[in-house]
Design an enzyme around this catalytic site. Structure first.
Site, PDB file in Angstrom:
ATOM      1  N   GLU A 146      34.418  47.802  63.913  1.00 12.66           N
ATOM      2  CA  GLU A 146      35.293  47.942  62.756  1.00 12.66           C
ATOM      3  C   GLU A 146      36.678  48.296  63.266  1.00 12.66           C
ATOM      4  O   GLU A 146      36.818  49.044  64.243  1.00 12.66           O
ATOM      5  CB  GLU A 146      34.800  49.036  61.808  1.00 12.66           C
ATOM      6  CG  GLU A 146      35.721  49.220  60.608  1.00 12.66           C
ATOM      7  CD  GLU A 146      35.183  50.207  59.578  1.00 12.66           C
ATOM      8  OE1 GLU A 146      35.788  50.331  58.495  1.00 12.66           O
ATOM      9  OE2 GLU A 146      34.159  50.857  59.849  1.00 12.66           O
TER      10      GLU A 146
ATOM     11  N   CYS B 291      34.116  50.278  56.137  1.00  9.79           N
ATOM     12  CA  CYS B 291      34.915  50.483  54.930  1.00  9.79           C
ATOM     13  C   CYS B 291      35.950  49.397  54.713  1.00  9.79           C
ATOM     14  O   CYS B 291      36.441  49.223  53.602  1.00  9.79           O
ATOM     15  CB  CYS B 291      35.586  51.852  54.999  1.00  9.79           C
ATOM     16  SG  CYS B 291      34.430  53.231  54.791  1.00  9.79           S
TER      17      CYS B 291
ATOM     18  N   ASN C 287      28.676  47.085  51.654  1.00 10.77           N
ATOM     19  CA  ASN C 287      28.673  48.151  52.650  1.00 10.77           C
ATOM     20  C   ASN C 287      28.788  49.508  51.969  1.00 10.77           C
ATOM     21  O   ASN C 287      29.784  49.793  51.308  1.00 10.77           O
ATOM     22  CB  ASN C 287      29.852  47.972  53.614  1.00 10.77           C
ATOM     23  CG  ASN C 287      30.029  49.165  54.537  1.00 10.77           C
ATOM     24  OD1 ASN C 287      29.306  49.320  55.507  1.00 10.77           O
ATOM     25  ND2 ASN C 287      31.009  50.014  54.238  1.00 10.77           N
ATOM     26  N   GLU C 288      27.750  50.323  52.064  1.00  3.71           N
ATOM     27  CA  GLU C 288      27.779  51.725  51.623  1.00  3.71           C
ATOM     28  C   GLU C 288      28.200  51.912  50.167  1.00  3.71           C
ATOM     29  O   GLU C 288      28.874  52.894  49.836  1.00  3.71           O
ATOM     30  CB  GLU C 288      28.691  52.545  52.537  1.00  3.71           C
ATOM     31  CG  GLU C 288      28.167  52.723  53.941  1.00  3.71           C
ATOM     32  CD  GLU C 288      28.998  53.700  54.760  1.00  3.71           C
ATOM     33  OE1 GLU C 288      29.910  54.323  54.189  1.00  3.71           O
ATOM     34  OE2 GLU C 288      28.721  53.842  55.954  1.00  3.71           O
TER      35      GLU C 288
END
Length: 849
Positions: free
Chosen positions: A69, A271, A403-404
């Site tokens: 990332e 993120c 994602n999350e």
């Protein structure tokens, strides 16, 4: 990446169970003979029993991989080899308060040089450019770039490729001088002379050869003559990139990643995937607010790629884009695993997009991505891949959606639409879902329920926990449904880069391998960190502009990833009894990015004895201030008034207290979160606290801190109201804790699992026939171990690789205390004794006899 570094998602504890099959039993340990390989006076006796006749889980070649990332300047200024920062003048104060379009640039000369945004721009996605108005003097006018960290790093004798897009209104052309000098003015390379001609944008290139080493280089581009010149996309690339690729990757970083031999590469986040606007780049307005990472912004010629304000606080150029990710995965032999946004934001934003047209566009973008990766050159997106230099497909087999997300129902409603569209057109693609940002709690439970009911192929789990949590939860996947969705452990790490963190992770990895029929993919996270631009720690590989080094965690990952084996050989080992001593400690109050008031604190023993009573009608002399913030008595309450302060702990009482009730009234006055009530407080790094309204006031949890690293024992969604007074009651009995909020039971837990220091797993390498015995001894004492190979026919000599260091040892640019040591052991037999050093990871590769 979880939403908050400080409030990390963690999980509940379940009891550890050794072995792969229902018939694998825990073995008791008797005292064994003195070790063959070492004398160990300070040793603990263990035993390992291997069952070579039983069949354990098959381990896929893709078991371990890496997660990249763009955090901690991992891309620009890191893996992406570009040496010029802000090469297209797109930095903006709107993206970062400290930025301007000339960030990392300085102007020089007697004319004027300024950044403009008008119809003369290079293209609609590269809107800013440098306008240089020349005054005809010999000195000329231009700009100087300082690169990243201390400057531009060059090495004597190496070549550096320069390029610039330019145009000029001078009929005779505009001479350009390109030079490299250090910050003290020392010449680093002979100057390069170019001439820009014509009032249309054109690319000009040349090569600089360094005559000396420097880590503080400055690149200067100076225009001469008269008239107006326009410059954009000023670039300097080392010729010596990974695999020698233009627009390529920094060699030392790419080589360290390649040395892991990862089975997959997950990208681009994290993120970055699902935070910010889900809209595409607006060609008309060129807005540059934070956008979710969208792959079509990142392909094609670099000068035509959009830039973006990175979620982590800086701008990213997208010079390292989807094509380069796919290419890097291919170069290192890794399966590419891209992740696309599902139109539900994560990382603390918690919003769902209801625009149906936008959802359909993202679904189509995902289908186009698969075509870009795998489609024939006759297809629209396969043709674009071929035009970029790769006519062969990239063989994409897995893709992650989301994602999350902390809104499981909203996420899953959209995920199902993505999956249906992908399966309809590309039925061979594995579509990966996820379970939110935590390893337990209501979001996790709901997400897993939805995933199971929909028979999802694979679920991505993320968690960052204390070393103790990893030592306690080796059995996490023992009880997972063997017929349910498989697990992709996409992000995990303990809180730190010391060897004690790596030891705990190594112990946990033995459990991952033992459960390789459930855990199909696993990657430590994050991968990279530039030491001068850190938003998140710990990280696997650290670097600056001239050096890189693997952390202790990197060495553990490398050892496991290069010695995986193809199948688990069932084994059992000695375990540690449950913890029976009662939870003990003082009590505490705290806040986090909040102001709050506390009143009527009372602690009573099990027999009703009053241990502490404070209504704050006097002073606060009973309390010790151990954290930050500003505490004072106000109107008969104890108030913390610094809304920006984090962990403002004050404590009272005796660390020997146990079996007590803590009651307190708490009121949030302002800020982002709620309040925290602590118990079992030993010191500033060891305590429990009930975190009410944490994670940006989205959930509450009990967290345990051990040596500063936190783990979550129980969590629930919910928020705290500003101005409302809550009655809080914490009941501690032995190892069990029950929590009451406004007189109603909120939850309870029992914390009796040992932090097991001795873990093992045994695998077999099908190619060599080697039996690989992997043992982690995460304690100071040596582990004198009787090993029974169960009648396996083996050679007497084993190749040994050992990682051993002090628990607090940390690798750095100048020292590598955590490094593998290889040796041989010539004492292998059907039953033999080996002493595993204290604080060590040891791999014995035993050949077939």
């Amino acid at each position: 990446m979880p939403r908050s570094r400080t409030h990390t998602p963690n999980g509940t504890r379940t009891r550890w169970r050794l072995g792969l099959t229902a018939t694998a039993l825990l073995t008791a340990t008797a005292v064994v003979p003195a070790p063959v390989n070492a004398a160990a006076d300070d040793a603990t006796d263990y035993s390992i029993t291997v069952d070579p006749k039983s069949t354990g889980a098959k381990i896929d070649d893709t078991m371990y991989g890496v997660f990249f990332e763009d955090i901690n300047r991992a891309a620009d200024g890191g893996l992406y080899a570009e040496l010029v920062q802000n090469r297209s003048f797109e930095y903006s104060t709107a993206d970062n308060g400290s930025y301007t379009p000339l960030t990392s640039w300085a102007t020089q000369g007697s004319g004027t040089a300024k950044v403009v945004n008008d119809g003369g721009r290079l293209n609609e996605r590269n809107r800013n450019y440098l306008r240089v108005d020349l005054d005809g003097t010999d000195a000329g006018t231009g700009v100087v770039n300082s690169g990243y960290n201390t400057g531009i790093r060059v090495e004597k004798g190496k070549k550096y490729d320069f390029s610039v897009w330019a145009r000029t209104d001078s009929a005779d052309g505009t001479p350009l001088t390109v030079s490299l000098a250090s910050s003290d003015g020392t010449t680093l390379a002979p100057s390069l002379e170019l001439t820009a001609r014509g009032d249309k944008w054109a690319k000009y290139t040349g090569t600089l050869t360094a005559v000396t080493d420097s880590t503080a280089g400055r690149l200067a581009v100076t225009a001469h003559g008269s008239g107006t010149a326009r410059l954009d996309m000023i670039s300097l690339f080392p010729r010596d990139t990974y695999k020698g690729r233009p627009n390529g990757l920094r060699k030392d970083l790419a080589e360290k990643i390649a040395a892991l031999h990862p089975g997959f590469l997950r990208f681009p986040g994290g993120c970055l995937v699902n935070t910010g606007s889900m809209e595409g780049y607006d060609e008309a307005s060129g807005w540059q607010r934070k956008r979710s990472y969208q792959w079509k912004d990142t392909i094609g010629p670099v000068e035509q790629r959009a830039t973006n304000a990175n979620f982590w606080g800086y701008n990213q150029s997208y010079g390292l884009g989807y094509y380069e990710y796919f290419q890097f995965a291919e170069d290192i032999g890794a399966m590419p695993l891209p992740v696309v946004p599902a139109l539900v934001t994560g990382c603390g934003q918690n919003k769902a997009t209801d625009d149906d047209a936008l959802l359909k566009r993202h679904i189509q973008d995902t289908l186009d991505l698969i075509e870009f990766a795998n489609g024939p050159v006759t297809s629209e997106w396969g043709k674009k891949r071929a035009e970029m230099g790769h006519p062969r497909p990239f063989h994409l087999t897995h893709i992650g959606v989301g994602n999350e997300e902390n809104l499981p129902n909203e996420f899953f409603a959209r995920f199902k639409q993505f999956r249906a569209a992908i399966e309809a057109k590309y039925p061979d693609i594995t579509v990966v879902s996820n379970s939110g940002p935590d390893d337990s709690g209501s979001t996790f439970d709901t997400a897993w329920k939805l995933n199971r009911e929909a028979n999802v192929d694979m679920v991505d789990e993320h968690y960052y926990n204390s070393p103790q949590w990893f030592l306690q939860n080796n059995d996490r996947y023992d009880s997972y449904d063997r017929n349910g969705p498989k697990v992709f452990l996409g992000e995990y790490a303990s809180w730190g880069n010391a060897f004690k963190n790596a030891l705990a992770e190594a112990a946990y990895m033995t459990g991952l391998e033992r459960n390789a029929d459930v855990v199909k993919l696993a990657s430590y996270a994050p991968l990279l960190a530039n030491e001068d631009y850190v938003q998140w720690s710990p990280d696997m590989i650290w670097f600056n502009n001239h050096a890189s080094w693997g952390s202790a965690n990197y060495e553990v990952q490398k050892l496991f990833m290069n010695n995986v084996g193809d199948r688990v050989v069932p084994s059992t080992a000695t375990t540690t009894p449950s913890v029976t001593a009662p939870i003990s400690g003082a009590v505490g109050l705290s806040t986090w990015a909040t102001t709050a008031a506390y009143d009527d604190v009372k602690v009573t023993g099990e027999d009703g004895t009053t241990l502490l009573s404070d209504d704050f009608s006097g002073d606060a002399s009973k309390w010790t201030h151990t954290g930050g913030g500003s505490w004072s008595i106000q109107d008969g309450q104890y108030v913390q008034t610094d809304v920006a302060a984090e962990n403002t702990m004050v404590s009272a009482g005796d660390t020997s207290w146990h079996d007590y009730d803590l009651q307190v009234k708490a009121t949030k006055k302002s800020g982002k979160e709620g309040f925290l009530v602590a118990f079992g407080v030993k010191d500033t790094g060891n305590y429990y606290w009930w975190n009410l309204g944490g994670w940006n006031n989205t959930q509450s949890a009990v967290e345990q801190a051990v040596d500063g690293g936190k783990s979550t024992l129980i969590s629930k969604a919910g928020s705290i109201e500003t101005g409302r007074t809550y009655d809080i009651h914490v009941k501690v009995r032995g190892r069990q804790v029950t929590l009451y909020l406004d007189g109603q039971e909120w939850g309870s837990f029992t914390d009796d699992k040992p932090a097991e220091p001795f873990r093992q797993v045994v695998t077999r390498d099908a190619k060599t026939g080697d039996l690989i015995v992997k043992v982690v001894n995460a304690q100071a004492a040596d582990a004198r171990t009787s090993i029974d190979l169960g009648g396996a026919k083996v050679a007497s000599k084993a190749a040994v690789t050992t990682l051993k260091a002090a628990p607090d040892a940390v690798n750095s640019e100048t020292a590598t205390p955590v490094a593998p040591v290889t040796s041989t052991f010539d004492g292998v037999a059907d039953t033999f004794t080996y002493t595993f050093p204290g604080n060590s990871v040891t791999f014995l590769r035993i050949k077939s006899g």
